[in-house]
Write a protein that holds these residues in place. Structure first.
Motif, PDB file in Angstrom:
ATOM      1  N   GLY A 163      43.872  42.333  39.261  1.00  0.00           N
ATOM      2  CA  GLY A 163      44.021  40.922  38.917  1.00  0.00           C
ATOM      3  C   GLY A 163      42.796  40.114  39.268  1.00  0.00           C
ATOM      4  O   GLY A 163      42.361  39.242  38.508  1.00  0.00           O
ATOM      5  N   ARG A 164      42.190  40.392  40.423  1.00  0.00           N
ATOM      6  CA  ARG A 164      40.979  39.663  40.818  1.00  0.00           C
ATOM      7  C   ARG A 164      39.806  39.992  39.895  1.00  0.00           C
ATOM      8  O   ARG A 164      38.975  39.123  39.607  1.00  0.00           O
ATOM      9  CB  ARG A 164      40.650  39.937  42.283  1.00  0.00           C
ATOM     10  CG  ARG A 164      41.592  39.153  43.225  1.00  0.00           C
ATOM     11  CD  ARG A 164      41.241  39.314  44.685  1.00  0.00           C
ATOM     12  NE  ARG A 164      41.729  40.565  45.251  1.00  0.00           N
ATOM     13  CZ  ARG A 164      42.995  40.796  45.604  1.00  0.00           C
ATOM     14  NH1 ARG A 164      43.900  39.870  45.451  1.00  0.00           N
ATOM     15  NH2 ARG A 164      43.352  41.949  46.111  1.00  0.00           N
ATOM     16  N   ARG A 165      39.733  41.211  39.385  1.00  0.00           N
ATOM     17  CA  ARG A 165      38.693  41.549  38.409  1.00  0.00           C
ATOM     18  C   ARG A 165      38.914  40.779  37.098  1.00  0.00           C
ATOM     19  O   ARG A 165      37.958  40.366  36.445  1.00  0.00           O
ATOM     20  CB  ARG A 165      38.635  43.054  38.172  1.00  0.00           C
ATOM     21  CG  ARG A 165      38.030  43.805  39.373  1.00  0.00           C
ATOM     22  CD  ARG A 165      37.649  45.254  39.057  1.00  0.00           C
ATOM     23  NE  ARG A 165      38.731  46.076  38.596  1.00  0.00           N
ATOM     24  CZ  ARG A 165      39.594  46.743  39.401  1.00  0.00           C
ATOM     25  NH1 ARG A 165      39.468  46.660  40.704  1.00  0.00           N
ATOM     26  NH2 ARG A 165      40.552  47.485  38.884  1.00  0.00           N
ATOM     27  N   LEU A 166      40.171  40.575  36.739  1.00  0.00           N
ATOM     28  CA  LEU A 166      40.466  39.768  35.548  1.00  0.00           C
ATOM     29  C   LEU A 166      40.046  38.318  35.759  1.00  0.00           C
ATOM     30  O   LEU A 166      39.474  37.699  34.857  1.00  0.00           O
ATOM     31  CB  LEU A 166      41.951  39.849  35.187  1.00  0.00           C
ATOM     32  CG  LEU A 166      42.450  41.220  34.738  1.00  0.00           C
ATOM     33  CD1 LEU A 166      43.972  41.212  34.589  1.00  0.00           C
ATOM     34  CD2 LEU A 166      41.782  41.653  33.446  1.00  0.00           C
ATOM     35  N   LEU A 167      40.312  37.782  36.938  1.00  0.00           N
ATOM     36  CA  LEU A 167      39.865  36.415  37.245  1.00  0.00           C
ATOM     37  C   LEU A 167      38.352  36.310  37.180  1.00  0.00           C
ATOM     38  O   LEU A 167      37.810  35.314  36.693  1.00  0.00           O
ATOM     39  CB  LEU A 167      40.341  35.972  38.630  1.00  0.00           C
ATOM     40  CG  LEU A 167      41.816  35.629  38.798  1.00  0.00           C
ATOM     41  CD1 LEU A 167      42.060  35.094  40.200  1.00  0.00           C
ATOM     42  CD2 LEU A 167      42.302  34.654  37.764  1.00  0.00           C
ATOM     43  N   ALA A 168      37.661  37.324  37.662  1.00  0.00           N
ATOM     44  CA  ALA A 168      36.200  37.318  37.616  1.00  0.00           C
ATOM     45  C   ALA A 168      35.704  37.237  36.178  1.00  0.00           C
ATOM     46  O   ALA A 168      34.713  36.569  35.898  1.00  0.00           O
ATOM     47  CB  ALA A 168      35.637  38.559  38.316  1.00  0.00           C
ATOM     48  N   ALA A 169      36.418  37.895  35.249  1.00  0.00           N
ATOM     49  CA  ALA A 169      36.031  37.826  33.827  1.00  0.00           C
ATOM     50  C   ALA A 169      36.187  36.413  33.285  1.00  0.00           C
ATOM     51  O   ALA A 169      35.422  35.984  32.430  1.00  0.00           O
ATOM     52  CB  ALA A 169      36.868  38.807  33.015  1.00  0.00           C
ATOM     53  N   LEU A 170      37.157  35.673  33.790  1.00  0.00           N
ATOM     54  CA  LEU A 170      37.350  34.297  33.322  1.00  0.00           C
ATOM     55  C   LEU A 170      36.232  33.391  33.824  1.00  0.00           C
ATOM     56  O   LEU A 170      35.933  32.376  33.182  1.00  0.00           O
ATOM     57  CB  LEU A 170      38.693  33.756  33.822  1.00  0.00           C
ATOM     58  CG  LEU A 170      39.921  34.457  33.263  1.00  0.00           C
ATOM     59  CD1 LEU A 170      41.186  33.888  33.894  1.00  0.00           C
ATOM     60  CD2 LEU A 170      39.974  34.341  31.739  1.00  0.00           C
ATOM     61  N   ASN A 171      35.644  33.741  34.937  1.00  0.00           N
ATOM     62  CA  ASN A 171      34.567  32.931  35.516  1.00  0.00           C
ATOM     63  C   ASN A 171      33.184  33.372  35.087  1.00  0.00           C
ATOM     64  O   ASN A 171      32.195  32.763  35.473  1.00  0.00           O
ATOM     65  CB  ASN A 171      34.679  32.933  37.034  1.00  0.00           C
ATOM     66  CG  ASN A 171      35.943  32.238  37.510  1.00  0.00           C
ATOM     67  OD1 ASN A 171      36.302  31.187  37.001  1.00  0.00           O
ATOM     68  ND2 ASN A 171      36.623  32.835  38.459  1.00  0.00           N
TER      69      ASN A 171
END
Length: 187
Positions: free
Chosen positions: A178-186
């Protein structure tokens, strides 16, 4: 940014104190598509479980369609409201072949159906799982990587029930995936 709370807890999700969060806005359907493109760019999406929260008409299925298209799924992408689950496969997407399942537990009511339908095996298998109305399967699902909440943007003079209006979006990450997915959004 850290958040101190989220919606109903799903079995396997860590405590709210360990949650990372992204807050944003979709001005229109093009904004939804751009958000989906950013998520699709992350290799973490290939084996993620993402829950989707929002009222009827919030844009959950529209987001799923944009995400699956961005991942290379072709053909019809329909809502699984009556079927509970729709399987999808991308043969040639940004991360190679990809299996994905779109669940809609809105009409789910019998926990025995979980076993009978083989949902335990689907959630244990590799691939992307997108889950609408996850609270209806609380206690049955395995770990959730991220939760996406979609709601109407409330501004003075706007109709908060407008289907095509702007949306407030929050994505919370509960795991490394999930944190890797958030990183993609940023990115």
């Amino acid at each position: 940014m850290e958040s101190g709370s989220h919606g109903p807890r799903i079995v396997g999700t860590p405590s709210p104190a360990a949650v990372a969060q992204w807050d944003g806005r979709w001005a229109d359907e093009a904004g939804t598509a751009a958000f989906a493109q950013r998520l699709a760019a992350s290799p973490a999406i290939a084996n993620a479980t993402i829950t989707l929260a929002g009222d009827l008409g919030a844009g959950k299925t529209t987001f799923v369609r944009h995400l699956l298209r961005a991942l290379g799924v072709t053909g019809r992408i329909k809502s699984p409201t009556y079927a509970v689950v729709e399987p999808h496969r991308a043969e040639a997407g940004p991360h190679g072949p990809l299996a994905a399942w779109h669940f809609d537990f809105y009409r789910f009511g019998d926990p025995r159906e979980w076993e009978d339908a083989g949902f335990r095996e689907l959630f244990a298998s590799p691939g992307l799982k997108l889950v609408e109305w996850p609270e209806r399967a609380a206690g049955l699902m395995s770990a959730v990587d991220a939760a996406l909440s979609i709601g109407p943007e409330e501004t003075p003079g706007d109709d908060p029930e407008a289907i095509d209006g702007p949306r407030q979006v929050t994505m919370q990450a509960f795991t490394d995936t999930g944190r890797r997915l958030l990183a993609a959004l940023n990115a």
